[in-house]
Design an enzyme around this catalytic site. Structure first.
Site, PDB file in Angstrom:
ATOM      1  N   GLY A 216       0.775  -1.233   0.000  1.00 52.02           N
ATOM      2  CA  GLY A 216       0.000   0.000   0.000  1.00 52.02           C
ATOM      3  C   GLY A 216       0.802   1.275   0.000  1.00 52.02           C
ATOM      4  O   GLY A 216       0.258   2.361   0.159  1.00 52.02           O
ATOM      5  N   THR A 217       2.114   1.155  -0.196  1.00 52.58           N
ATOM      6  CA  THR A 217       2.918   2.372  -0.178  1.00 52.58           C
ATOM      7  C   THR A 217       3.045   3.000  -1.561  1.00 52.58           C
ATOM      8  O   THR A 217       3.727   4.006  -1.719  1.00 52.58           O
ATOM      9  CB  THR A 217       4.326   2.088   0.367  1.00 52.58           C
ATOM     10  OG1 THR A 217       4.818   0.900  -0.239  1.00 52.58           O
ATOM     11  CG2 THR A 217       4.295   1.928   1.866  1.00 52.58           C
ATOM     12  N   LYS A 219       3.801   1.263  -4.688  1.00 51.86           N
ATOM     13  CA  LYS A 219       4.759   0.707  -5.638  1.00 51.86           C
ATOM     14  C   LYS A 219       4.117   0.535  -7.013  1.00 51.86           C
ATOM     15  O   LYS A 219       4.680   0.951  -8.023  1.00 51.86           O
ATOM     16  CB  LYS A 219       5.277  -0.643  -5.132  1.00 51.86           C
ATOM     17  CG  LYS A 219       6.005  -0.531  -3.818  1.00 51.86           C
ATOM     18  CD  LYS A 219       6.495  -1.873  -3.331  1.00 51.86           C
ATOM     19  CE  LYS A 219       5.372  -2.842  -2.993  1.00 51.86           C
ATOM     20  NZ  LYS A 219       4.511  -2.374  -1.879  1.00 51.86           N
ATOM     21  N   THR A 220       2.934  -0.070  -7.015  1.00 53.18           N
ATOM     22  CA  THR A 220       2.243  -0.257  -8.288  1.00 53.18           C
ATOM     23  C   THR A 220       1.898   1.101  -8.900  1.00 53.18           C
ATOM     24  O   THR A 220       2.029   1.305 -10.109  1.00 53.18           O
ATOM     25  CB  THR A 220       0.970  -1.093  -8.081  1.00 53.18           C
ATOM     26  OG1 THR A 220       1.312  -2.292  -7.395  1.00 53.18           O
ATOM     27  CG2 THR A 220       0.323  -1.440  -9.390  1.00 53.18           C
ATOM     28  N   HIS A 435      14.118   6.475  22.268  1.00 54.11           N
ATOM     29  CA  HIS A 435      15.106   5.467  21.877  1.00 54.11           C
ATOM     30  C   HIS A 435      15.947   5.980  20.702  1.00 54.11           C
ATOM     31  O   HIS A 435      17.170   5.990  20.751  1.00 54.11           O
ATOM     32  CB  HIS A 435      14.380   4.163  21.514  1.00 54.11           C
ATOM     33  CG  HIS A 435      15.283   3.056  21.068  1.00 54.11           C
ATOM     34  ND1 HIS A 435      15.627   2.006  21.878  1.00 54.11           N
ATOM     35  CD2 HIS A 435      15.922   2.836  19.888  1.00 54.11           C
ATOM     36  CE1 HIS A 435      16.438   1.190  21.212  1.00 54.11           C
ATOM     37  NE2 HIS A 435      16.625   1.678  19.992  1.00 54.11           N
ATOM     38  N   GLU A 436      15.259   6.408  19.664  1.00 52.79           N
ATOM     39  CA  GLU A 436      15.993   6.886  18.480  1.00 52.79           C
ATOM     40  C   GLU A 436      16.758   8.162  18.790  1.00 52.79           C
ATOM     41  O   GLU A 436      17.875   8.359  18.311  1.00 52.79           O
ATOM     42  CB  GLU A 436      15.041   7.110  17.306  1.00 52.79           C
ATOM     43  CG  GLU A 436      14.366   5.843  16.778  1.00 52.79           C
ATOM     44  CD  GLU A 436      15.345   4.730  16.397  1.00 52.79           C
ATOM     45  OE1 GLU A 436      16.470   5.046  15.958  1.00 52.79           O
ATOM     46  OE2 GLU A 436      14.989   3.553  16.560  1.00 52.79           O
ATOM     47  N   ASP A 511      19.901  -3.797  18.452  1.00 53.63           N
ATOM     48  CA  ASP A 511      21.066  -3.006  18.862  1.00 53.63           C
ATOM     49  C   ASP A 511      22.023  -3.868  19.675  1.00 53.63           C
ATOM     50  O   ASP A 511      23.226  -3.874  19.448  1.00 53.63           O
ATOM     51  CB  ASP A 511      20.639  -1.818  19.744  1.00 53.63           C
ATOM     52  CG  ASP A 511      19.734  -0.858  18.984  1.00 53.63           C
ATOM     53  OD1 ASP A 511      19.781  -0.873  17.743  1.00 53.63           O
ATOM     54  OD2 ASP A 511      18.996  -0.102  19.647  1.00 53.63           O
TER      55      ASP A 511
HETATM   56  P1  ADP Z   1       1.493  -1.193  -3.429  1.00 53.27           P
HETATM   57  O1  ADP Z   1       1.637  -1.631  -4.841  1.00 53.27           O
HETATM   58  O2  ADP Z   1       2.763  -0.592  -2.882  1.00 53.27           O
HETATM   59  O3  ADP Z   1       0.952  -2.217  -2.514  1.00 53.27           O
HETATM   60  P2  ADP Z   1      -0.425   0.560  -4.565  1.00 53.27           P
HETATM   61  O4  ADP Z   1       0.408   1.270  -5.554  1.00 53.27           O
HETATM   62  O5  ADP Z   1      -1.266  -0.516  -5.083  1.00 53.27           O
HETATM   63  O6  ADP Z   1       0.459   0.012  -3.376  1.00 53.27           O
HETATM   64  O7  ADP Z   1      -1.304   1.634  -3.780  1.00 53.27           O
HETATM   65  C1  ADP Z   1      -2.681   1.507  -3.685  1.00 53.27           C
HETATM   66  C2  ADP Z   1      -3.339   2.854  -3.750  1.00 53.27           C
HETATM   67  O8  ADP Z   1      -3.002   3.637  -2.622  1.00 53.27           O
HETATM   68  C3  ADP Z   1      -2.914   3.679  -4.931  1.00 53.27           C
HETATM   69  O9  ADP Z   1      -3.668   3.377  -6.051  1.00 53.27           O
HETATM   70  C4  ADP Z   1      -3.165   5.090  -4.445  1.00 53.27           C
HETATM   71  O10 ADP Z   1      -4.502   5.443  -4.586  1.00 53.27           O
HETATM   72  C5  ADP Z   1      -2.858   5.000  -2.974  1.00 53.27           C
HETATM   73  N1  ADP Z   1      -1.490   5.428  -2.692  1.00 53.27           N
HETATM   74  C6  ADP Z   1      -0.502   4.650  -2.178  1.00 53.27           C
HETATM   75  N2  ADP Z   1       0.638   5.355  -2.031  1.00 53.27           N
HETATM   76  C7  ADP Z   1       0.386   6.605  -2.479  1.00 53.27           C
HETATM   77  C8  ADP Z   1       1.172   7.801  -2.589  1.00 53.27           C
HETATM   78  N3  ADP Z   1       2.454   7.835  -2.206  1.00 53.27           N
HETATM   79  N4  ADP Z   1       0.573   8.894  -3.083  1.00 53.27           N
HETATM   80  C9  ADP Z   1      -0.714   8.862  -3.464  1.00 53.27           C
HETATM   81  N5  ADP Z   1      -1.501   7.780  -3.398  1.00 53.27           N
HETATM   82  C10 ADP Z   1      -0.980   6.649  -2.901  1.00 53.27           C
HETATM   83 ZN    ZN Z   2      17.902   1.139  18.476  1.00 52.88          ZN
HETATM   84 MG    MG Z   3       1.026  -3.408  -5.627  1.00 60.32          MG
END
Ligand code: ADP
Ligand code: ZN
Ligand code: MG
Length: 617
Positions: A216-217, A219-220, A435-436, A511
């Site tokens: 969900g970050t 990548k796709t 910690h950090e 650590d």
């Molecule tokens: P991953 O492939 O890393 O699991 P996705 O690319 O499928 O994640 O992300 C799913 C959805 O979440 C995207 O279609 C978008 O709507 C939202 N999203 C995730 N990261 C971002 C980001 N950095 N900026 C804007 N939208 C994001």
């Molecule tokens: Zn540490």
């Molecule tokens: Mg993906």
């Protein structure tokens, strides 16, 4: 997906079958094609002949069909009447010797047919119908299968989707945060557009780029943005697509995909969810993974099989880099890794702004505040949150999304998250920040430690927080002083926990492990212990599996072993004492850094150094 061709041929076939069946049935039951044919008794027929009213007859075996010169009338059993001109009747089984002469006397035209010549097309049908049925059903089966994305005809073909620029409208602007990743990917795109520029300066652009980060970050999303930005063909396929249903096709799909891409070079290949094929070979239980291994082997050999100058770049994404086969990560394959991390508070705000763009927000909604209140959520979670909020608003018959809708959605999503253990309580965040900050302050204060690059409490990989140090220069020789400072930095986290909260947490596990390992090597391998003096007790190191594991060959006595342990402990304890002393001296800085971390989740190393410097003045 889902743009299946309408199965035209299939439909035509079905109607054809139905039509034929109906015609066949009618022919059998009603004798269509002989309309207005009335069955009459033989006696009546003979009367017609005698009366001279028959024009012609057709004799086929026992059957006599005929036509009258003028219409006649037949009275049925219930006094119903039928007018007819054409008739049919049957010769008595004992024959009628006089019929022929009677017909001839009346000048009736006589046609004869062989008895077994039933009309040709029902015959043909009985022969062909089953065949047609089989072919038709088979065709239906195939089209049905391919409409589910499984084409029997083209099993070995790669199912890569080819994006062209007109279809993919995602751009880098739609990805918030992830600046580092965007920068690197931009470079990839530039290379494909103008390879000459890079080649002129001898720049080698990697063949394989691996996007690594939690689910969900984005990548796709990033990959789609590359497709949107690049003016080159972009082949996209998901790892699991290689694997589905038919055994033995994964490898040929890989081959086909690379062939297509090379033919349309410059081009980008994107393999999403690489881990579903790229898993460590031999890791499967029960040996049922030949299919995946073959596919992976094919992928490896394709990666090796083209030169960077062929202008094909392979991108892949995974959230499980830890289970990838190491062979995939070797130089010349996926040798460039791009980390896509969970967003910090500021980046979360940017992501929220993007997804709020086409949603009406009430005045009481504060996206910045929401960003601060959603630690640990990914871009996908945030997008989801705003969607849920919009649904809540609609459910409540509101015209704009209000803060209450957002709060409700946030609670639901955070609750789901808590179960997966990604959301920290305020106390945990407090501990993590201190910690950090402990690592950071010690690193900034001690003279021989590497400068700090970044301090973050956003989870990275398995670590909940990270203090990143970057060596000023490449080091080949490590002095004792450097080692000791480094050890103190490692202990800084634990020391801060103790000092501030008078407790210790499991967060320091890594650590402590690293520190103990380092201290051990100092004693055993580098002769840096005062008691033991300059001797390398560690002996030979042997590489077991291609540098993965190192086996120790003990070649020292039990007594020495005890001494080694004591020395290691002394070094680690000393490092801890130094760390504690350092953060006690700079307690105010520690507090400030921890505060900054809680507020922003990520700070630059330079900020810590500045705080320390200005305090020292
Ligand atoms: P991953 O492939 O890393 O699991 P996705 O690319 O499928 O994640 O992300 C799913 C959805 O979440 C995207 O279609 C978008 O709507 C939202 N999203 C995730 N990261 C971002 C980001 N950095 N900026 C804007 N939208 C994001
Ligand atoms: Zn540490
Ligand atoms: Mg993906």
């Amino acid at each position: 997906m889902g743009q299946n061709k309408p199965p035209m041929l299939g439909r035509v076939l079905i109607w054809l079958l139905v039509g034929i069946l109906i015609a066949y049935a009618l022919q059998g039951v009603f004798g269509v094609g002989q309309q207005d044919v009335t069955q009459i008794s033989y006696t009546t027929f003979r009367e017609h002949v005698t009366a001279g009213s028959v024009r012609r007859v057709t004799v086929k075996g026992e059957q006599i069909r005929g036509e009258l010169k003028t219409e006649a009338m037949r009275v049925g059993a219930e006094n119903d009447t039928t007018r007819y001109k054409s008739f049919i009747t049957y010769l008595p089984s004992f024959g009628d010797d006089e019929l022929m002469s009677a017909l001839r006397a009346q000048g009736v035209e006589i046609e004869t047919r062989p008895a077994d010549d039933s009309s040709w097309w029902p015959m043909l049908l009985t022969a062909i119908l089953p065949l047609l049925l089989i072919v038709g059903l088979g065709y239906l089966f195939i089209t049905r299968m391919s409409s589910q994305g499984r084409n029997i005809m083209g099993v070995g073909k790669s199912k890569a989707k080819l994006y062209d620029r007109s279809q993919e409208e995602t751009t880098f602007d739609e990805v918030a945060g992830a600046e580092g990743a965007k920068q690197e990917l931009r470079e990839v795109v530039e290379f494909l557009k103008e390879p000459a520029r890079f080649e002129a300066v001898g720049g080698a652009v990697p063949k394989g780029v691996l996007l690594v980060g939690p689910p969900g970050t984005g990548k796709t999303l990033l990959a789609r943005a590359v497709a949107g930005e690049a003016e080159v063909p972009f082949f996209s396929i998901t790892g699991s697509d290689f694997m589905e249903m038919f055994v033995g096709v994964g490898a040929s799909r890989v081959r086909d995909l690379f062939k297509q891409a090379k033919e349309s070079a410059p081009a980008i290949i994107f393999i999403d969810e690489l881990d579903s094929i790229g898993r460590h070979r031999g890791a499967g239980l029960g040996g049922g993974h030949d299919e995946r291994e073959q596919t992976l082997n094919q992928l490896l050999s394709e990666l090796d099989g083209f030169e960077p100058t062929q202008n094909v770049i392979v991108m892949a994404a995974t959230n499980r880099p830890d289970i990838l086969d190491p062979a995939l990560l070797r130089p010349g394959r996926f040798d460039r890794r791009i980390a896509v991390n969970l967003p910090t508070a500021r980046q979360r705000a940017a992501i929220l702004r993007i997804h709020a763009k086409d949603k009406p927000l009430a005045k009481d909604v504060d996206l910045e505040r929401l960003a601060k209140a959603t630690p640990g959520l990914s871009g996908a979670d945030l997008a989801n949150l705003l969607n849920e909020a919009a649904l809540n608003a609609a459910r409540n018959d509101r015209e704009a999304i209000e803060n209450a809708d957002i709060e409700e959605a946030r609670d639901r999503i955070l609750m789901g998250r808590e179960r997966t253990g990604l959301v920290l309580t305020d106390e945990e965040i407090d501990l993590l920040a201190y910690h950090e900050a402990g690592h950071a302050v010690v690193a900034a204060a001690l003279p021989h430690a590497d400068p700090i690059h970044k301090v973050t409490i956003v989870p990275r990989g398995r670590a909940m927080g990270v203090t990143q140090q970057l060596p000023e220069k490449e080091r080949y020789i490590y002095e004792r002083e450097y080692m000791l400072d480094r050890l103190a930095v490692m202990m800084g986290g634990r020391a801060a926990e103790q000092l501030v909260f008078d407790t210790s947490t499991s967060g320091a596990e890594n650590d402590l492990k690293q520190a103990t390992q380092l201290a051990r090597r100092m004693v055993l391998d580098w002769g840096m212990s005062e008691k033991l003096g300059p001797m390398a007790a560690g002996g030979e190191r042997r590489q077991v599996f291609l540098g993965e594991e190192i086996a120790h060959q003990k070649n020292y006595s039990e007594a020495t072993a005890r001494q080694v342990d004591e020395e290691v402990k002394a070094i680690v304890d000393g490092a801890y004492a130094r760390a504690k002393e350092t953060i006690e001296t700079h307690r105010d800085i520690l507090d400030q850094v921890a505060e900054l971390l809680k507020e922003r989740e990520e700070i630059d190393g330079a900020e810590v150094t500045e705080l320390l410097d200005s305090a020292g003045d």
